[in-house]
Design an enzyme around this catalytic site. Structure first.
Site, PDB file in Angstrom:
ATOM      1  N   LYS A  65       1.167  -1.117  -0.435  1.00  0.00           N
ATOM      2  CA  LYS A  65      -0.142   0.374  -0.021  1.00  0.00           C
ATOM      3  C   LYS A  65       0.816   1.028  -0.327  1.00  0.00           C
ATOM      4  O   LYS A  65       1.357   1.432   1.175  1.00  0.00           O
ATOM      5  CB  LYS A  65      -0.756   0.151   1.699  1.00  0.00           C
ATOM      6  CG  LYS A  65      -2.011   1.234   1.518  1.00  0.00           C
ATOM      7  CD  LYS A  65      -3.144   0.732   2.512  1.00  0.00           C
ATOM      8  CE  LYS A  65      -2.200   1.945   3.814  1.00  0.00           C
ATOM      9  NZ  LYS A  65      -2.505   3.456   3.788  1.00  0.00           N
ATOM     10  N   ASP A  87      -3.932   4.944  -1.897  1.00  0.00           N
ATOM     11  CA  ASP A  87      -4.731   4.761  -0.447  1.00  0.00           C
ATOM     12  C   ASP A  87      -4.486   5.799  -0.779  1.00  0.00           C
ATOM     13  O   ASP A  87      -3.954   6.651   1.074  1.00  0.00           O
ATOM     14  CB  ASP A  87      -4.328   3.738   0.338  1.00  0.00           C
ATOM     15  CG  ASP A  87      -4.872   4.575   2.083  1.00  0.00           C
ATOM     16  OD1 ASP A  87      -5.867   4.489   1.763  1.00  0.00           O
ATOM     17  OD2 ASP A  87      -4.627   4.400   3.466  1.00  0.00           O
ATOM     18  N   LYS A  98      -7.056   8.025   0.145  1.00  0.00           N
ATOM     19  CA  LYS A  98      -9.082   8.714   0.495  1.00  0.00           C
ATOM     20  C   LYS A  98      -9.628   9.774  -0.324  1.00  0.00           C
ATOM     21  O   LYS A  98      -9.208  10.588   0.622  1.00  0.00           O
ATOM     22  CB  LYS A  98      -8.595   8.702   2.083  1.00  0.00           C
ATOM     23  CG  LYS A  98      -7.636   7.174   2.741  1.00  0.00           C
ATOM     24  CD  LYS A  98      -7.626   7.635   3.926  1.00  0.00           C
ATOM     25  CE  LYS A  98      -6.934   6.451   5.098  1.00  0.00           C
ATOM     26  NZ  LYS A  98      -5.634   6.553   4.218  1.00  0.00           N
ATOM     27  N   ASP A 112     -14.131  14.577  -1.883  1.00  0.00           N
ATOM     28  CA  ASP A 112     -13.818  16.766  -3.324  1.00  0.00           C
ATOM     29  C   ASP A 112     -15.419  16.166  -3.553  1.00  0.00           C
ATOM     30  O   ASP A 112     -16.206  15.569  -3.268  1.00  0.00           O
ATOM     31  CB  ASP A 112     -12.327  16.145  -3.962  1.00  0.00           C
ATOM     32  CG  ASP A 112     -12.134  18.033  -4.364  1.00  0.00           C
ATOM     33  OD1 ASP A 112     -13.291  18.324  -4.488  1.00  0.00           O
ATOM     34  OD2 ASP A 112     -10.796  17.703  -4.129  1.00  0.00           O
ATOM     35  N   THR A 123      -9.342   3.995  11.751  1.00  0.00           N
ATOM     36  CA  THR A 123      -9.206   3.186  12.631  1.00  0.00           C
ATOM     37  C   THR A 123      -8.805   4.144  14.166  1.00  0.00           C
ATOM     38  O   THR A 123      -8.490   3.333  15.140  1.00  0.00           O
ATOM     39  CB  THR A 123      -8.590   1.693  12.370  1.00  0.00           C
ATOM     40  OG1 THR A 123      -7.193   1.972  11.312  1.00  0.00           O
ATOM     41  CG2 THR A 123      -9.278   0.926  11.135  1.00  0.00           C
ATOM     42  N   ARG A 176       3.390  -0.203  10.379  1.00  0.00           N
ATOM     43  CA  ARG A 176       4.835  -0.625  11.851  1.00  0.00           C
ATOM     44  C   ARG A 176       4.727  -1.963  11.774  1.00  0.00           C
ATOM     45  O   ARG A 176       5.966  -1.767  12.269  1.00  0.00           O
ATOM     46  CB  ARG A 176       4.711   0.928  12.824  1.00  0.00           C
ATOM     47  CG  ARG A 176       4.051   2.151  11.877  1.00  0.00           C
ATOM     48  CD  ARG A 176       3.912   3.532  12.782  1.00  0.00           C
ATOM     49  NE  ARG A 176       2.726   2.992  12.356  1.00  0.00           N
ATOM     50  CZ  ARG A 176       1.358   3.825  13.173  1.00  0.00           C
ATOM     51  NH1 ARG A 176       1.917   4.398  14.541  1.00  0.00           N
ATOM     52  NH2 ARG A 176       0.057   3.753  12.897  1.00  0.00           N
TER      53      ARG A 176
HETATM   54  O1  LIG Z   1      -9.184   3.568   8.850  1.00  0.00           O
HETATM   55  C1  LIG Z   1      -7.923   3.317   8.689  1.00  0.00           C
HETATM   56  C2  LIG Z   1      -7.258   3.647   6.444  1.00  0.00           C
HETATM   57  C3  LIG Z   1      -6.113   3.544   6.682  1.00  0.00           C
HETATM   58  N1  LIG Z   1      -5.089   3.182   7.387  1.00  0.00           N
HETATM   59  C4  LIG Z   1      -4.588   2.550   7.111  1.00  0.00           C
HETATM   60  O2  LIG Z   1      -3.271   1.966   7.595  1.00  0.00           O
HETATM   61  C5  LIG Z   1      -2.030   1.956   7.616  1.00  0.00           C
HETATM   62  C6  LIG Z   1      -1.717   1.478   8.982  1.00  0.00           C
HETATM   63  O3  LIG Z   1      -0.357   1.389   9.480  1.00  0.00           O
HETATM   64  P1  LIG Z   1      -0.295   1.504  10.939  1.00  0.00           P
HETATM   65  O4  LIG Z   1       1.513   0.881  10.964  1.00  0.00           O
HETATM   66  O5  LIG Z   1      -0.582  -0.478  10.995  1.00  0.00           O
HETATM   67  O6  LIG Z   1      -0.630   1.672  12.090  1.00  0.00           O
HETATM   68  C7  LIG Z   1      -1.326   3.549   7.593  1.00  0.00           C
HETATM   69  O7  LIG Z   1      -0.959   3.307   6.211  1.00  0.00           O
HETATM   70  C8  LIG Z   1      -3.021   4.181   7.770  1.00  0.00           C
HETATM   71  O8  LIG Z   1      -3.045   5.119   6.801  1.00  0.00           O
HETATM   72  C9  LIG Z   1      -5.862   3.082   8.588  1.00  0.00           C
HETATM   73  O9  LIG Z   1      -4.805   2.734   9.866  1.00  0.00           O
HETATM   74  N2  LIG Z   1      -7.193   3.072   8.845  1.00  0.00           N
END
Ligand SMILES: O=c1ccn([C@@H]2O[C@H](COP(=O)(O)O)[C@@H](O)[C@H]2O)c(=O)[nH]1
Length: 241
Positions: free
Chosen positions: A45, A72, A74, A77, A127, A218
């Site tokens: 991603k 991603d 998002k 607009d 999230t 991460r």
């Molecule tokens: O609701 C959401 C939508 C997108 N993300 C994206 O996923 C990854 C999660 O990264 P971690 O490091 O595992 O936390 C990140 O790129 C977010 O932009 C999300 O976390 N929640």
């Protein structure tokens, strides 16, 4: 190197469920990380950070190597801008792209995608949000209710899948039916730091709940051994599939 033809995962390989979030500052570091992950993953991603630092060219490179790519950004607009933006993303040859789950935005995105292979995902409620964050932003509804409403609206708009937290998978699946995708960030292996994520589950729990793909940043990208971290996630998935 990403998986070669000789060791490529099969359709049911748990590695196919993993999408690694390449939230890195530049293409050189992203390329090096993909090499270190090797056959531990083949779906990546690209979000704001890498996207604004040459990541779109790198997306092409990943596609040419046989990897799948999720862009991603998002989008959200006015309709015309979203339609044209999605058409431009389609031309990149990536597999997945996100828009926010507002009806107008989703309808415009579907119109912009046309007949192309790109699959569109609608982001319901981030999230990193809980009920208190929604209230602070002016919403008079819970996360669970807003996700359910947006999943219904996504299905009506013709969106291909939903991004939600693992906690909402059962509700979202009921709204979407069996064929559309459920993609869940907020994934943390047991004992891992949640960081800014508020609605989290382990990889095994998320797959057991019915997720099609898990977005993991991460816990893999900052691991001392990213390939081993991806393989441990795959093992947890396999034990719960
Ligand atoms: O609701 C959401 C939508 C997108 N993300 C994206 O996923 C990854 C999660 O990264 P971690 O490091 O595992 O936390 C990140 O790129 C977010 O932009 C999300 O976390 N929640």
């Amino acid at each position: 190197m990403p998986p070669s033809a000789s060791n490529a995962p099969t359709a049911r390989d748990p590695r196919d469920s993993i999408i690694v979030a390449l939230d890195l500052p530049d293409v050189a570091q992203a390329r090096a990380l993909v090499t270190r992950i090797g056959d531990g993953a083949r779906f990546y991603k690209i979000g704001y950070r890498l996207g604004f630092a040459g990541g779109l060219t790198f997306a092409r490179e990943l596609v040419d190597q046989g990897c799948k790519v999720f862009l991603d950004f998002k989008l959200h607009d006015i309709g015309n801008t979203v339609s044209e933006g999605v058409a431009a993303i389609s031309a990149l040859g990536v597999d997945l792209a996100t828009v926010h789950a507002y009806p107008q935005t989703m309808q415009a995105a579907v119109a912009g995608r046309g007949e192309d292979a790109l699959k569109l995902l609608a982001v319901t409620v981030l999230t990193s949000y809980d009920d208190a964050d929604l209230a602070e932003a002016g919403y008079g509804t819970s996360v669970a209710d807003l996700v359910a409403r947006r999943a219904e609206q996504a299905r009506e708009a013709g969106i291909d899948g939903i991004v939600c937290a693992p906690q909402e998978i059962t509700t979202v699946r009921a709204a979407l039916g069996p064929d559309r995708l459920i993609v869940t960030p907020g994934i943390r292996p047991a004992g891992a730091d949640a960081g800014d994520q508020k609605r989290v589950m382990t990889p095994g729990e998320a797959v057991r709940a019915g997720a099609d793909h898990l977005v993991i940043g991460r816990p893999i990208t900052r691991a001392a051994d990213p390939r081993a971290a991806a393989m441990a996630v795959a093992e947890d998935i396999a034990g719960n599939a």
